[in-house]
Design a protein around this motif. Structure first.
Motif, PDB file in Angstrom:
ATOM      1  N   PHE A  87      35.294  39.321 -36.687  1.00 13.10           N
ATOM      2  CA  PHE A  87      34.804  40.569 -37.072  1.00 13.10           C
ATOM      3  C   PHE A  87      33.217  40.219 -37.080  1.00 13.10           C
ATOM      4  O   PHE A  87      32.679  39.132 -36.985  1.00 13.10           O
ATOM      5  N   HIS A  88      32.591  41.347 -36.965  1.00 11.69           N
ATOM      6  CA  HIS A  88      31.036  41.150 -36.984  1.00 11.69           C
ATOM      7  C   HIS A  88      30.539  41.701 -38.473  1.00 11.69           C
ATOM      8  O   HIS A  88      30.908  43.067 -38.769  1.00 11.69           O
ATOM      9  N   PRO A  89      30.088  40.861 -39.263  1.00  9.13           N
ATOM     10  CA  PRO A  89      29.599  41.371 -40.535  1.00  9.13           C
ATOM     11  C   PRO A  89      28.790  42.438 -40.565  1.00  9.13           C
ATOM     12  O   PRO A  89      27.491  42.620 -39.933  1.00  9.13           O
ATOM     13  N   LYS A  90      29.042  43.367 -41.347  1.00  8.70           N
ATOM     14  CA  LYS A  90      28.032  44.441 -41.946  1.00  8.70           C
ATOM     15  C   LYS A  90      27.095  43.953 -43.066  1.00  8.70           C
ATOM     16  O   LYS A  90      26.106  44.582 -43.331  1.00  8.70           O
ATOM     17  N   TYR A  91      27.523  43.064 -43.746  1.00  6.94           N
ATOM     18  CA  TYR A  91      27.131  42.759 -45.112  1.00  6.94           C
ATOM     19  C   TYR A  91      26.972  41.036 -45.249  1.00  6.94           C
ATOM     20  O   TYR A  91      27.549  40.412 -44.352  1.00  6.94           O
ATOM     21  N   ARG A  92      25.969  40.776 -45.887  1.00  7.20           N
ATOM     22  CA  ARG A  92      25.782  39.211 -46.045  1.00  7.20           C
ATOM     23  C   ARG A  92      26.958  38.481 -46.897  1.00  7.20           C
ATOM     24  O   ARG A  92      27.207  37.418 -46.394  1.00  7.20           O
ATOM     25  N   ALA A  93      27.590  39.275 -47.603  1.00  8.26           N
ATOM     26  CA  ALA A  93      28.529  38.634 -48.422  1.00  8.26           C
ATOM     27  C   ALA A  93      29.990  39.310 -48.498  1.00  8.26           C
ATOM     28  O   ALA A  93      29.859  40.730 -48.283  1.00  8.26           O
ATOM     29  N   TYR A  94      31.129  38.586 -48.419  1.00  9.18           N
ATOM     30  CA  TYR A  94      32.551  39.146 -48.598  1.00  9.18           C
ATOM     31  C   TYR A  94      33.138  38.396 -49.551  1.00  9.18           C
ATOM     32  O   TYR A  94      32.866  37.246 -49.915  1.00  9.18           O
ATOM     33  N   THR A  95      34.319  39.077 -49.956  1.00  6.84           N
ATOM     34  CA  THR A  95      35.263  38.662 -50.764  1.00  6.84           C
ATOM     35  C   THR A  95      36.505  38.186 -50.132  1.00  6.84           C
ATOM     36  O   THR A  95      36.945  39.110 -49.504  1.00  6.84           O
ATOM     37  N   LEU A  96      36.912  37.180 -50.299  1.00  5.25           N
ATOM     38  CA  LEU A  96      38.365  36.694 -49.784  1.00  5.25           C
ATOM     39  C   LEU A  96      39.057  36.590 -50.940  1.00  5.25           C
ATOM     40  O   LEU A  96      38.942  35.909 -51.807  1.00  5.25           O
ATOM     41  N   ARG A  97      40.465  37.365 -50.995  1.00  4.07           N
ATOM     42  CA  ARG A  97      41.082  37.358 -52.197  1.00  4.07           C
ATOM     43  C   ARG A  97      42.481  36.859 -51.637  1.00  4.07           C
ATOM     44  O   ARG A  97      43.225  37.508 -50.584  1.00  4.07           O
ATOM     45  N   LEU A  98      43.168  36.012 -52.407  1.00  8.98           N
ATOM     46  CA  LEU A  98      44.557  35.263 -52.178  1.00  8.98           C
ATOM     47  C   LEU A  98      45.348  35.990 -53.513  1.00  8.98           C
ATOM     48  O   LEU A  98      45.116  35.793 -54.351  1.00  8.98           O
ATOM     49  N   GLU A  99      46.381  36.848 -53.025  1.00 10.44           N
ATOM     50  CA  GLU A  99      47.357  37.243 -54.037  1.00 10.44           C
ATOM     51  C   GLU A  99      48.954  36.670 -53.614  1.00 10.44           C
ATOM     52  O   GLU A  99      49.442  36.891 -52.748  1.00 10.44           O
ATOM     53  N   GLY A 100      49.356  36.041 -54.700  1.00 15.06           N
ATOM     54  CA  GLY A 100      50.714  35.282 -54.491  1.00 15.06           C
ATOM     55  C   GLY A 100      51.762  36.250 -55.487  1.00 15.06           C
ATOM     56  O   GLY A 100      51.348  36.694 -56.617  1.00 15.06           O
TER      57      GLY A 100
END
Length: 84
Positions: free
Chosen positions: A50-63
């Protein structure tokens, strides 16, 4: 992250039991705001660019009753469109 980059999220998931969901997004609270969502019930590996639109992203793992492992890496490179 910078806007002139291509970011690659690489994942390798091993699911012994249950399931695992990976979400990537900008400060999201629901799935509709995520740019990447994938739920795993079996072993899998792959990547998402992907091409970032923002400087920061959240990566979430759900089990969900998950047993197994997950390896995630993020790699960045200059966009082919912006190279001279």
């Amino acid at each position: 992250m910078k806007r002139d980059q291509i970011v690659t999220l690489k994942y390798k998931v091993k699911v012994v039991s249950g399931s695992l969901k990976i979400r990537l997004g900008k400060n999201f609270t629901s799935e509709k705001d995520a740019i990447f969502i994938k739920e795993f019930y079996n072993d899998s590996e792959g990547e998402f660019n992907f091409h970032p639109k923002y400087r920061a992203y959240t990566l979430r793992l759900e089990g969900d009753k998950t047993e197994g492992s997950c390896d995630i890496t993020l790699e960045t490179s200059k966009s082919d469109l912006l190279r001279e």
